[in-house]
Design a protein around this motif. Structure first.
Motif, mmCIF file in Angstrom:
data_model
loop_
_atom_site.group_PDB
_atom_site.id
_atom_site.type_symbol
_atom_site.label_atom_id
_atom_site.label_comp_id
_atom_site.label_asym_id
_atom_site.label_seq_id
_atom_site.Cartn_x
_atom_site.Cartn_y
_atom_site.Cartn_z
ATOM 1 N N VAL A 1 -15.598 -8.377 -0.200
ATOM 2 C CA VAL A 1 -17.259 -7.540 -0.946
ATOM 3 C C VAL A 1 -16.493 -6.272 -1.460
ATOM 4 N N ASP A 2 -16.534 -5.601 -2.726
ATOM 5 C CA ASP A 2 -16.174 -4.278 -3.050
ATOM 6 C C ASP A 2 -17.823 -3.415 -2.595
ATOM 7 N N ASP A 3 -18.330 -3.308 -1.973
ATOM 8 C CA ASP A 3 -19.113 -2.247 -2.032
ATOM 9 C C ASP A 3 -19.105 -0.824 -2.407
ATOM 10 N N ASN A 4 -19.281 -0.213 -3.689
ATOM 11 C CA ASN A 4 -19.369 1.005 -4.425
ATOM 12 C C ASN A 4 -18.096 1.029 -3.713
ATOM 13 N N GLU A 5 -16.503 0.793 -3.655
ATOM 14 C CA GLU A 5 -15.408 0.583 -3.385
ATOM 15 C C GLU A 5 -14.893 1.506 -4.564
ATOM 16 N N GLN A 6 -14.821 0.595 -5.898
ATOM 17 C CA GLN A 6 -14.870 0.571 -6.772
ATOM 18 C C GLN A 6 -15.668 1.852 -8.062
ATOM 19 N N GLU A 7 -16.532 1.434 -7.907
ATOM 20 C CA GLU A 7 -17.831 2.211 -9.294
ATOM 21 C C GLU A 7 -18.666 2.678 -7.990
ATOM 22 N N ILE A 8 -19.402 3.736 -7.564
ATOM 23 C CA ILE A 8 -20.288 3.732 -7.054
ATOM 24 C C ILE A 8 -21.995 2.775 -8.109
ATOM 25 N N GLY A 9 -23.089 2.370 -7.661
ATOM 26 C CA GLY A 9 -23.466 1.313 -8.230
ATOM 27 C C GLY A 9 -23.203 0.370 -8.384
ATOM 28 N N LEU B 1 0.810 -1.240 0.097
ATOM 29 C CA LEU B 1 0.145 -0.215 0.037
ATOM 30 C C LEU B 1 0.689 1.983 0.167
ATOM 31 N N ALA B 2 1.374 1.364 0.392
ATOM 32 C CA ALA B 2 3.051 2.439 0.479
ATOM 33 C C ALA B 2 2.981 2.462 -0.613
ATOM 34 N N ARG B 3 3.314 1.160 -1.761
ATOM 35 C CA ARG B 3 4.203 1.406 -3.115
ATOM 36 C C ARG B 3 2.964 2.679 -3.663
ATOM 37 N N THR B 4 2.174 1.617 -3.595
ATOM 38 C CA THR B 4 0.440 2.381 -5.238
ATOM 39 C C THR B 4 0.252 3.263 -4.186
ATOM 40 N N GLY B 5 0.174 3.880 -3.272
ATOM 41 C CA GLY B 5 -0.353 4.427 -2.459
ATOM 42 C C GLY B 5 -2.796 3.853 -2.326
ATOM 43 N N MET B 6 -3.017 4.716 -1.376
ATOM 44 C CA MET B 6 -4.511 4.148 -1.804
ATOM 45 C C MET B 6 -5.476 5.691 -2.516
ATOM 46 N N PRO B 7 -5.787 5.822 -2.979
ATOM 47 C CA PRO B 7 -6.342 6.673 -3.921
ATOM 48 C C PRO B 7 -7.344 6.669 -4.408
ATOM 49 N N ALA B 8 -8.459 7.108 -3.765
ATOM 50 C CA ALA B 8 -9.904 6.572 -4.022
ATOM 51 C C ALA B 8 -11.081 6.606 -5.142
ATOM 52 N N ALA B 9 -11.367 6.093 -5.790
ATOM 53 C CA ALA B 9 -11.936 5.729 -6.960
ATOM 54 C C ALA B 9 -13.074 6.363 -6.455
ATOM 55 N N THR B 10 -14.183 6.294 -5.418
ATOM 56 C CA THR B 10 -15.113 6.880 -5.257
ATOM 57 C C THR B 10 -15.133 7.218 -3.772
ATOM 58 N N GLU B 11 -16.101 7.609 -3.238
ATOM 59 C CA GLU B 11 -16.238 8.014 -1.313
ATOM 60 C C GLU B 11 -16.607 6.719 -0.418
ATOM 61 N N LYS B 12 -16.860 5.466 -0.823
ATOM 62 C CA LYS B 12 -16.680 4.372 -0.344
ATOM 63 C C LYS B 12 -15.117 3.323 -0.137
ATOM 64 N N THR B 13 -13.998 4.645 -0.927
ATOM 65 C CA THR B 13 -12.814 4.102 -1.170
ATOM 66 C C THR B 13 -12.282 3.714 0.077
ATOM 67 N N ILE B 14 -12.136 2.186 0.699
ATOM 68 C CA ILE B 14 -10.792 2.815 1.416
ATOM 69 C C ILE B 14 -9.985 2.916 1.582
ATOM 70 N N THR B 15 -8.907 3.832 2.036
ATOM 71 C CA THR B 15 -8.073 4.696 1.976
ATOM 72 C C THR B 15 -6.976 5.125 3.345
ATOM 73 N N THR B 16 -7.408 4.640 3.703
ATOM 74 C CA THR B 16 -6.288 3.654 4.759
ATOM 75 C C THR B 16 -5.293 2.305 5.890
ATOM 76 N N PRO B 17 -4.375 2.726 5.835
ATOM 77 C CA PRO B 17 -4.157 0.636 5.468
ATOM 78 C C PRO B 17 -4.695 -0.117 6.733
ATOM 79 N N GLU B 18 -5.001 0.782 7.911
ATOM 80 C CA GLU B 18 -6.068 0.126 9.338
ATOM 81 C C GLU B 18 -6.850 -0.514 8.336
ATOM 82 N N GLY B 19 -7.149 0.477 8.115
ATOM 83 C CA GLY B 19 -9.124 0.274 6.936
ATOM 84 C C GLY B 19 -9.219 -1.427 6.079
ATOM 85 N N PHE B 20 -8.002 -1.411 5.727
ATOM 86 C CA PHE B 20 -7.641 -1.565 4.366
ATOM 87 C C PHE B 20 -7.285 -3.156 5.696
ATOM 88 N N LEU B 21 -6.800 -3.658 6.138
ATOM 89 C CA LEU B 21 -6.514 -4.456 7.023
ATOM 90 C C LEU B 21 -6.861 -5.001 7.507
#
Length: 269
Positions: free
Chosen positions: A206-214, A173-193
């Motif tokens: 589950v990807d719940d609206n995290e890559q694309e809304i809807g 995650l440090a190498r890639t970064g965690m850009p937000a694709a939507t407002e629901k994207t997980i953007t912290t390492p703690e959240g992803f872990l």
């Protein structure tokens, strides 16, 4: 005229003798070194390879020299070794073939769930989609085969990284970064872990609206696949509901188990 010492001759003889599996030991060692290089991020020094493989430095140096000469390994200016360009063509061909083997299983997912089915691999720090069978619904999801995405915003990414040690996940995650694709994207390492812990607990991601809304996606890893792989279904959030999830996940897990058997038998043939 230069001559070979007895120790050189015995080393060469040992390297080319049949392996315990019935194959050629030097070939097994060369492929093992390539896989160790990939596990280390693609670039290593000889001493690192010696430490991880247990092989003596002269043996590793000889094998690496051969791999460099054939283009499968490249020696960097800093004298470390990296995976070479000829592996790209092999990898692309293997990915296409893997997708071909997976298509009948993805077609079954579409028939049984009604949603678009995908197969993805972890390639370096990215997710790459290698196969897809689209839903028959007029409103359906579409992901281009060959598309690359970051793992943190996808169901397949979570499924593929669920059993990876936390420190390795943080480093990725440090190498890639965690850009937000939507407002629901997980953007912290703690959240992803925490999300990965959920995957281990429930057996699916589950990807719940995290890559694309809807859009909601459900994913599982393919157990014991020769390369890390995951399958998923994706569809409108209005169809891939919590109630639908309870029905779809057992189907995903069953298909993944059957696909695993096919890939394992192909790998061993």
């Amino acid at each position: 005229m230069p001559t070979s010492s007895a120790s050189d001759a015995s080393t060469e003889s040992a390297a080319s003798k049949p392996a315990a599996s019935g194959g050629v030991q030097s070939l097994e060692r060369a492929f093992d070194l390539l896989e160790r290089m990939a596990d280390a991020g693609g670039e290593v020094g000889l001493s690192e390879l010696s430490a991880s493989s247990g092989l003596p430095l002269p043996t590793i140096h000889r094998l690496m020299r051969t791999l460099v000469a054939t283009g499968y390994v490249r020696q960097q200016p800093n004298r470390r070794y990296s995976l070479g360009p000829r592996l790209i063509r092999l990898g692309e061909s293997a990915s296409r073939l893997l997708g071909t083997w997976a298509r009948p299983y993805l077609a079954r997912l579409v028939e049984e769930t009604g949603e678009t089915a995908n197969m993805a691999l972890l390639d370096g720090d990215e997710i790459v989609y290698v196969a897809q069978v689209p839903s028959k619904h007029s409103m359906r999801m579409f992901t281009e085969v060959g598309r690359r995405v970051l793992p943190h915003s996808t169901g397949v990414g979570k499924a593929l990284l669920a059993d990876t040690p936390a420190d390795e996940v943080r480093a990725l995650l440090a190498r890639t970064g965690m850009p937000a694709a939507t407002e629901k994207t997980i953007t912290t390492p703690e959240g992803f872990l925490a999300a990965l812990e959920d995957v281990r607990r429930t057996g699916y991601a589950v990807d719940d609206n995290e890559q694309e809304i809807g859009v909601r996606c459900l994913a599982v890893s393919v157990p014991e696949s020769p390369t890390a792989a995951a399958i998923s279904i994706s569809g409108p959030a209005g169809r891939v509901t919590e109630a639908a999830t309870d029905k779809i996940v057992p189907i995903l897990q069953q298909v993944a188990a059957e696909l695993s058997v096919v890939l394992a038998s192909t790998n061993g043939s």
